[in-house]
Scaffold this motif. Structure first.
Motif, PDB file in Angstrom:
ATOM      1  N   ILE A   1       0.827  -1.194   0.000  1.00  0.00           N
ATOM      2  CA  ILE A   1       0.000   0.000   0.000  1.00  0.00           C
ATOM      3  C   ILE A   1       0.864   1.247   0.000  1.00  0.00           C
ATOM      4  O   ILE A   1       1.808   1.378   0.745  1.00  0.00           O
ATOM      5  CB  ILE A   1      -0.949  -0.007   1.212  1.00  0.00           C
ATOM      6  CG1 ILE A   1      -1.988  -1.098   1.000  1.00  0.00           C
ATOM      7  CG2 ILE A   1      -1.626   1.335   1.367  1.00  0.00           C
ATOM      8  CD1 ILE A   1      -2.930  -1.266   2.124  1.00  0.00           C
ATOM      9  N   ASP A   2       0.501   2.137  -0.880  1.00  0.00           N
ATOM     10  CA  ASP A   2       1.318   3.295  -1.122  1.00  0.00           C
ATOM     11  C   ASP A   2       0.509   4.526  -0.731  1.00  0.00           C
ATOM     12  O   ASP A   2      -0.639   4.683  -1.122  1.00  0.00           O
ATOM     13  CB  ASP A   2       1.646   3.287  -2.624  1.00  0.00           C
ATOM     14  CG  ASP A   2       2.572   4.407  -2.987  1.00  0.00           C
ATOM     15  OD1 ASP A   2       2.937   5.182  -2.078  1.00  0.00           O
ATOM     16  OD2 ASP A   2       2.930   4.492  -4.175  1.00  0.00           O
ATOM     17  N   ASP A   3       1.122   5.388   0.068  1.00  0.00           N
ATOM     18  CA  ASP A   3       0.401   6.592   0.473  1.00  0.00           C
ATOM     19  C   ASP A   3       0.056   7.479  -0.720  1.00  0.00           C
ATOM     20  O   ASP A   3      -0.949   8.164  -0.729  1.00  0.00           O
ATOM     21  CB  ASP A   3       1.213   7.371   1.503  1.00  0.00           C
ATOM     22  CG  ASP A   3       1.189   6.677   2.861  1.00  0.00           C
ATOM     23  OD1 ASP A   3       0.087   6.263   3.263  1.00  0.00           O
ATOM     24  OD2 ASP A   3       2.231   6.534   3.484  1.00  0.00           O
ATOM     25  N   LYS A   4       0.926   7.422  -1.727  1.00  0.00           N
ATOM     26  CA  LYS A   4       0.655   8.232  -2.917  1.00  0.00           C
ATOM     27  C   LYS A   4      -0.632   7.777  -3.591  1.00  0.00           C
ATOM     28  O   LYS A   4      -1.399   8.569  -4.111  1.00  0.00           O
ATOM     29  CB  LYS A   4       1.826   8.099  -3.901  1.00  0.00           C
ATOM     30  CG  LYS A   4       2.961   9.051  -3.587  1.00  0.00           C
ATOM     31  CD  LYS A   4       3.996   8.961  -4.697  1.00  0.00           C
ATOM     32  CE  LYS A   4       5.378   9.238  -4.106  1.00  0.00           C
ATOM     33  NZ  LYS A   4       6.396   8.362  -4.645  1.00  0.00           N
TER      34      LYS A   4
ATOM     35  N   LYS B   1      -3.968   9.934  -4.502  1.00  0.00           N
ATOM     36  CA  LYS B   1      -4.556   9.902  -5.832  1.00  0.00           C
ATOM     37  C   LYS B   1      -6.063   9.693  -5.724  1.00  0.00           C
ATOM     38  O   LYS B   1      -6.842  10.435  -6.318  1.00  0.00           O
ATOM     39  CB  LYS B   1      -3.915   8.753  -6.617  1.00  0.00           C
ATOM     40  CG  LYS B   1      -4.123   8.824  -8.105  1.00  0.00           C
ATOM     41  CD  LYS B   1      -3.397   7.680  -8.783  1.00  0.00           C
ATOM     42  CE  LYS B   1      -2.425   8.205  -9.828  1.00  0.00           C
ATOM     43  NZ  LYS B   1      -1.718   7.150 -10.534  1.00  0.00           N
ATOM     44  N   VAL B   2      -6.431   8.704  -4.932  1.00  0.00           N
ATOM     45  CA  VAL B   2      -7.850   8.414  -4.736  1.00  0.00           C
ATOM     46  C   VAL B   2      -8.557   9.650  -4.176  1.00  0.00           C
ATOM     47  O   VAL B   2      -9.626  10.044  -4.645  1.00  0.00           O
ATOM     48  CB  VAL B   2      -8.024   7.221  -3.759  1.00  0.00           C
ATOM     49  CG1 VAL B   2      -9.472   7.085  -3.329  1.00  0.00           C
ATOM     50  CG2 VAL B   2      -7.547   5.939  -4.408  1.00  0.00           C
ATOM     51  N   GLU B   3      -7.904  10.270  -3.218  1.00  0.00           N
ATOM     52  CA  GLU B   3      -8.488  11.457  -2.605  1.00  0.00           C
ATOM     53  C   GLU B   3      -8.714  12.550  -3.655  1.00  0.00           C
ATOM     54  O   GLU B   3      -9.772  13.171  -3.714  1.00  0.00           O
ATOM     55  CB  GLU B   3      -7.547  11.957  -1.504  1.00  0.00           C
ATOM     56  CG  GLU B   3      -8.263  12.797  -0.477  1.00  0.00           C
ATOM     57  CD  GLU B   3      -7.286  13.346   0.570  1.00  0.00           C
ATOM     58  OE1 GLU B   3      -6.077  13.037   0.496  1.00  0.00           O
ATOM     59  OE2 GLU B   3      -7.746  14.084   1.435  1.00  0.00           O
TER      60      GLU B   3
ATOM     61  N   GLY C   1      -9.537  17.247 -14.106  1.00  0.00           N
ATOM     62  CA  GLY C   1      -9.596  18.108 -12.926  1.00  0.00           C
ATOM     63  C   GLY C   1      -8.651  17.665 -11.813  1.00  0.00           C
ATOM     64  O   GLY C   1      -8.092  18.494 -11.101  1.00  0.00           O
ATOM     65  N   SER C   2      -8.486  16.356 -11.694  1.00  0.00           N
ATOM     66  CA  SER C   2      -7.666  15.871 -10.580  1.00  0.00           C
ATOM     67  C   SER C   2      -6.238  15.574 -11.022  1.00  0.00           C
ATOM     68  O   SER C   2      -5.409  15.168 -10.203  1.00  0.00           O
ATOM     69  CB  SER C   2      -8.286  14.605  -9.991  1.00  0.00           C
ATOM     70  OG  SER C   2      -8.300  13.581 -10.971  1.00  0.00           O
TER      71      SER C   2
ATOM     72  N   VAL D   1      -9.271   6.900 -12.950  1.00  0.00           N
ATOM     73  CA  VAL D   1     -10.643   7.125 -12.496  1.00  0.00           C
ATOM     74  C   VAL D   1     -11.446   5.830 -12.630  1.00  0.00           C
ATOM     75  O   VAL D   1     -12.156   5.420 -11.710  1.00  0.00           O
ATOM     76  CB  VAL D   1     -11.299   8.269 -13.301  1.00  0.00           C
ATOM     77  CG1 VAL D   1     -12.755   8.448 -12.881  1.00  0.00           C
ATOM     78  CG2 VAL D   1     -10.517   9.566 -13.113  1.00  0.00           C
ATOM     79  N   ASN D   2     -11.300   5.194 -13.792  1.00  0.00           N
ATOM     80  CA  ASN D   2     -12.041   3.944 -14.013  1.00  0.00           C
ATOM     81  C   ASN D   2     -11.666   2.880 -12.995  1.00  0.00           C
ATOM     82  O   ASN D   2     -12.511   2.141 -12.497  1.00  0.00           O
ATOM     83  CB  ASN D   2     -11.754   3.402 -15.415  1.00  0.00           C
ATOM     84  CG  ASN D   2     -12.485   4.210 -16.477  1.00  0.00           C
ATOM     85  OD1 ASN D   2     -13.470   4.893 -16.164  1.00  0.00           O
ATOM     86  ND2 ASN D   2     -11.993   4.172 -17.702  1.00  0.00           N
ATOM     87  N   ARG D   3     -10.382   2.832 -12.693  1.00  0.00           N
ATOM     88  CA  ARG D   3      -9.919   1.837 -11.738  1.00  0.00           C
ATOM     89  C   ARG D   3     -10.587   2.063 -10.382  1.00  0.00           C
ATOM     90  O   ARG D   3     -11.051   1.131  -9.730  1.00  0.00           O
ATOM     91  CB  ARG D   3      -8.397   1.908 -11.601  1.00  0.00           C
ATOM     92  CG  ARG D   3      -7.807   0.596 -11.083  1.00  0.00           C
ATOM     93  CD  ARG D   3      -6.292   0.613 -11.085  1.00  0.00           C
ATOM     94  NE  ARG D   3      -5.726   0.904 -12.408  1.00  0.00           N
ATOM     95  CZ  ARG D   3      -4.788   1.828 -12.638  1.00  0.00           C
ATOM     96  NH1 ARG D   3      -4.313   2.551 -11.647  1.00  0.00           N
ATOM     97  NH2 ARG D   3      -4.323   2.013 -13.850  1.00  0.00           N
ATOM     98  N   LEU D   4     -10.614   3.310  -9.972  1.00  0.00           N
ATOM     99  CA  LEU D   4     -11.209   3.614  -8.678  1.00  0.00           C
ATOM    100  C   LEU D   4     -12.693   3.230  -8.662  1.00  0.00           C
ATOM    101  O   LEU D   4     -13.184   2.634  -7.708  1.00  0.00           O
ATOM    102  CB  LEU D   4     -11.045   5.101  -8.348  1.00  0.00           C
ATOM    103  CG  LEU D   4     -11.717   5.548  -7.052  1.00  0.00           C
ATOM    104  CD1 LEU D   4     -11.038   4.901  -5.859  1.00  0.00           C
ATOM    105  CD2 LEU D   4     -11.679   7.065  -6.908  1.00  0.00           C
ATOM    106  N   LEU D   5     -13.389   3.548  -9.761  1.00  0.00           N
ATOM    107  CA  LEU D   5     -14.814   3.224  -9.818  1.00  0.00           C
ATOM    108  C   LEU D   5     -15.024   1.720  -9.732  1.00  0.00           C
ATOM    109  O   LEU D   5     -15.928   1.237  -9.047  1.00  0.00           O
ATOM    110  CB  LEU D   5     -15.425   3.762 -11.114  1.00  0.00           C
ATOM    111  CG  LEU D   5     -15.550   5.286 -11.171  1.00  0.00           C
ATOM    112  CD1 LEU D   5     -16.043   5.728 -12.538  1.00  0.00           C
ATOM    113  CD2 LEU D   5     -16.486   5.798 -10.078  1.00  0.00           C
ATOM    114  N   LYS D   6     -14.149   1.012 -10.415  1.00  0.00           N
ATOM    115  CA  LYS D   6     -14.268  -0.437 -10.412  1.00  0.00           C
ATOM    116  C   LYS D   6     -14.036  -0.991  -9.008  1.00  0.00           C
ATOM    117  O   LYS D   6     -14.791  -1.828  -8.505  1.00  0.00           O
ATOM    118  CB  LYS D   6     -13.237  -1.025 -11.392  1.00  0.00           C
ATOM    119  CG  LYS D   6     -13.604  -2.423 -11.846  1.00  0.00           C
ATOM    120  CD  LYS D   6     -12.619  -2.926 -12.876  1.00  0.00           C
ATOM    121  CE  LYS D   6     -12.530  -4.432 -12.798  1.00  0.00           C
ATOM    122  NZ  LYS D   6     -11.190  -4.942 -13.062  1.00  0.00           N
ATOM    123  N   GLN D   7     -12.992  -0.448  -8.375  1.00  0.00           N
ATOM    124  CA  GLN D   7     -12.690  -0.908  -7.016  1.00  0.00           C
ATOM    125  C   GLN D   7     -13.838  -0.589  -6.060  1.00  0.00           C
ATOM    126  O   GLN D   7     -14.187  -1.370  -5.179  1.00  0.00           O
ATOM    127  CB  GLN D   7     -11.405  -0.246  -6.499  1.00  0.00           C
ATOM    128  CG  GLN D   7     -10.167  -0.920  -7.047  1.00  0.00           C
ATOM    129  CD  GLN D   7      -8.906  -0.106  -6.797  1.00  0.00           C
ATOM    130  OE1 GLN D   7      -8.977   1.025  -6.328  1.00  0.00           O
ATOM    131  NE2 GLN D   7      -7.771  -0.670  -7.139  1.00  0.00           N
TER     132      GLN D   7
END
Lengths: 313, 444
Positions: free
Chosen positions: B364-367, B371-373, B401-402, B409-415
């Motif tokens: 797990i990476d703080d970066k 990114k998620v944030e 925007g981010s 973005v897609n990865r986050l949505l999938k997760q």
């Protein structure tokens, strides 16, 4: 903490059952096997092995091998058992040892580059002093790179050792990039036509990612100057270290290809038995052992001597 | 192998949990497993044996009848025993209110004496002590220079006698120097020495006799193996030290040697040292080391950190949403913020029992979390509440925007979707049980 509830806990608890099963079947088999070792002998064996830092798993495995090696032997007295144990241990250590002489290898490269790594306080700088002395005595021209730019007075310490050995050191002021020290040392070595280059590095715990990444960078820079460099990367391990030495080795090996081990401080009462598990699990030979603070107190590793020392109480 | 320890122990304990009472049989299994955990943590085999015998006796005693479940009882007895063995409570070092207090540091080579002496000096300065460091390591090349440089960094005078080959003289002169310069504390950094080196052991004994320290501390590398009992005992026989300093605990060793040393010489651990920064020195808490040795993580620190930083009500609210499957990106963001307050993900996860293995695998990476944030922060309120509306053009806008790619973005949505699915599973009957287990992470 709610966040962690997302993690599959069951999955986390997998994976140890096997080790455990192996342990207990191992013991049972030893007890009921053909070479019937009695309980006391078995306990004694285990005690010997564990008190040398060989570790539970490896001790059990070794005892199992002893049992197998004893199969054809009708004499199962304690003496025989201990002798069999010794030869079994020797087998494990010899497995990774190469008969290849370092000095022969060195002839084929100019300069032959050795990188020294390890955790804090393992004895890297002292070992470098001794190595430099050994090579110098063999008639080789040695150059040392003072890559520990972090610890206070590391340069000064290395300078003193280099003077004792009568070799030259390349160093930069404290706080500079260790890779640049490594780089300049190699350039200088080429210019001066040195035979052997020893690069010291700062002690780093294997849990510190950024410091471990730094090792990668040092290696990269070395390879930039000489494609084949480093020829050897030695991990220095304090002979007093317990089971953590195995993780240490594995972690260092992840970041940099460890080609040999140097076990230090074996002049005390610590036995350095961690090398059995290391050599068993990883294909890394032990190259040298440190047996004192004198400049001549670095010896080539000899499995037989080492094992005899284990049994000296 | 070490990653598995807590899991192994959990499993062994589970075997006992849920059974009516402790029988000779199921206890001996568990205890054998515990013995192994101890040995893997570098606890000396004799000490481990003794400890197991003690625990076994207690487990077989009357207390069993009054217990909730045999497993819980056994666990508790064991943890208590370990904590008690480690000293029961934190022990302060003795500082004389008047006159000069002398602290003598002794130990093997490379245990970390010089670094620790500077840390201790800095620490005591914050306790309003006026400290002088004495450089009595006349053997190791540049050891005196090292102490001088460290002293300079923390602005503490370092006493040394140039060219002197007499560590006893240096130590006693340092005390004199302190008196003359209105300092009230002298920390003597001695050379690392092997306990079987008679000449050097004589020297350290002579130093002690000459300066009469109020504290003699044995500095030991937490990675030390089985031989710790031998060196500690030899040092103790010669200099009768008052306490132990456990160094390099920022590594991942389990520090079982501290338990061995305590058992053999019966002196408490007084400080732990964990890093190269000169303020990384901490007082010692026996129950934390007990957990660490048992591979249960530093649950106490974790709970403390969590209590300091997590709003209980908010946490409960989130849990409710998780269980009823109403968890949205707004909640996700809140949770990330809470976690961030507690420190880096690695350090937090490292404190949780049984979590070490998963961290190494997950890396797990703080970066990644940042990114998620940033992605969530680029969403509108509506999008956060109702992720279903996130079509292609919205995703593209969020990515730009981010400052992330659309793939991110897609990865986050999938997760997030997967997480919701998992939550659905959790909110079913068996899942709830698992969750509550997770909630009761403490050892007792």
């Amino acid at each position: 903490m709610n966040f962690f509830k997302n993690i599959n806990f069951e999955k986390l608890t997998d994976g140890l059952k096997k080790t455990k099963e192996r342990l207990f079947t191992g013991i049972n088999e030893t007890l009921t096997g053909k070479a019937k070792l009695d309980d006391t002998t078995l306990d004694e064996l285990e005690e010997i092995l564990i008190s040398c830092d060989i570790g539970v798993d490896t001790s059990i495995e070794i005892i199992d091998r002893v049992r197998q090696n004893l199969r054809s032997n009708t004499d199962r007295g304690k003496e025989t058992v201990i002798d069999t144990l010794k030869s079994t241990l020797e087998e494990i250590l010899t497995l990774r040892q190469t008969s290849e002489d370092n000095l022969n290898k060195i002839e084929n490269y100019k300069p032959f580059v050795i990188l020294i790594v390890g955790v804090n306080g393992a004895g890297k700088t002292t070992t470098i002093g001794k190595l430099a002395n050994n090579f110098k005595k063999s008639g080789l021209k040695v150059l040392i790179g003072s890559g520990d730019t972090f610890r206070a007075a590391a340069n000064e310490q290395l300078d003193i050792w280099a003077k004792r050995a009568g070799v030259e050191v390349i160093s930069k002021h404290s706080g500079s990039d260790p890779s640049s020290v490594a780089y300049e040392t190699l350039l200088q070595a080429k210019k001066e036509n040195a035979d052997v280059v020893l690069i010291d590095t700062a002690g780093r715990l294997h849990t510190k990612n950024n410091l471990m990444e730094e090792l990668k960078k040092i290696r990269k820079v070395l390879a930039k100057v000489l494609e084949y460099a480093p020829n050897e990367t030695y991990l220095v391990i304090d002979g007093n270290t317990g089971q953590n030495a195995i993780i240490q080795t594995k972690e260092f090996a992840k970041y940099t290809d460890i080609t040999g081990l140097i076990i230090t401080k074996l002049d005390g009462t610590a036995k350095g038995g961690i090398i059995f598990q290391i050599t068993k699990e990883l294909d890394i030979p032990v190259k040298y052992v440190g047996v004192g603070e004198g400049i001549d107190d670095l010896q080539n590793f000899d499995p037989k001597n080492f094992i005899n020392a284990l049994f000296n109480k | 192998m070490f990653d598995d320890i807590s899991q192994k122990l959990d499993k062994a304990l589970k075997k006992v949990t849920g059974q009516g009472r402790i029988s000779e049989n199921n206890v001996s299994d568990t205890l054998r497993e515990i013995r192994r955990v101890l040995l893997d943590a570098d606890v000396n085999y004799k000490v481990a044996k003794q400890l197991i015998d003690d625990v076994k006796q207690k487990a077989m005693g009357k207390e069993v009848l009054a217990s909730v479940t045999p497993g819980q009882l056994l666990t508790k007895i064991f943890h208590d025993e370990l904590t008690e063995l480690m000293g029961g409570k934190n022990q302060e070092i003795k500082l004389n209110p008047s006159g000069v207090t002398v602290i003598l540091l002794v130990g093997l080579q490379g245990s970390g004496k010089t670094t620790f002496s500077a840390k201790l000096a800095k620490y005591l300065t914050t306790k309003n002590r006026k400290v002088v460091l004495a450089a009595a390591d006349i053997y190791r090349p540049a050891a005196i220079e090292q102490l001088k440089q460290l002293g300079e960094r923390i602005n503490i005078p370092v006493f040394s006698i140039s060219g002197s080959k007499d560590a006893v003289e240096i130590s006693s002169q340092a005390v004199k120097y302190a008196k003359e310069n209105d300092a009230n504390t002298v920390i003597i950094d001695t050379a690392g020495r092997l306990h079987i080196d008679e000449k050097l052991m004589d020297e350290v004994t002579a130093i002690k006799a000459k300066v009469q320290p109020s504290e003699t501390l044995f500095v030991v590398d937490s990675m030390t193996g089985q031989d710790a009992v031998n060196s500690a005992k030899a040092f103790h026989d010669r200099v009768d030290f008052d306490g132990i300093v456990l160094t390099k605990l920022d590594g991942d060793s389990r520090g079982g040697c501290a338990l061995s040393i305590k058992a053999v010489v019966n002196k408490p651990v007084k400080f732990i040292s964990l890093g190269e920064k000169l303020d990384s020195i901490e007082k010692f808490y026996p129950e934390r080391l007990a957990s660490r040795i048992l591979g249960k993580g530093d649950i106490v620190s974790f709970v403390e950190k969590a209590q300091e930083n997590i709003d209980q009500l908010e946490a409960e609210d989130l849990e409710k949403k998780l269980l009823s499957n109403q968890f949205d990106f707004e909640d996700f963001l809140k949770q990330i913020k809470m976690l961030k307050k507690m420190g880096s993900m690695q350090s937090i996860l490292g404190m949780i029992p049984g979590m070490n293995k998963s961290i190494k695998n997950a890396d797990i990476d703080d970066k990644q979390i940042l990114k998620v944030e940033s992605i969530i922060q680029s969403m509108t309120k509506l999008e956060r509440k109702n992720p279903k509306v996130l079509n292609g053009s919205r995703r593209k806008r969020i990515a730009v925007g981010s400052g992330n790619s659309i793939q991110d973005v897609n990865r986050l949505l999938k997760q997030f979707k997967e997480m919701q699915k998992m939550m659905k599973m959790f909110s079913s009957k068996g899942g709830k049980k698992m969750l509550s287990k997770f909630g009761n992470m403490s050892f007792n």
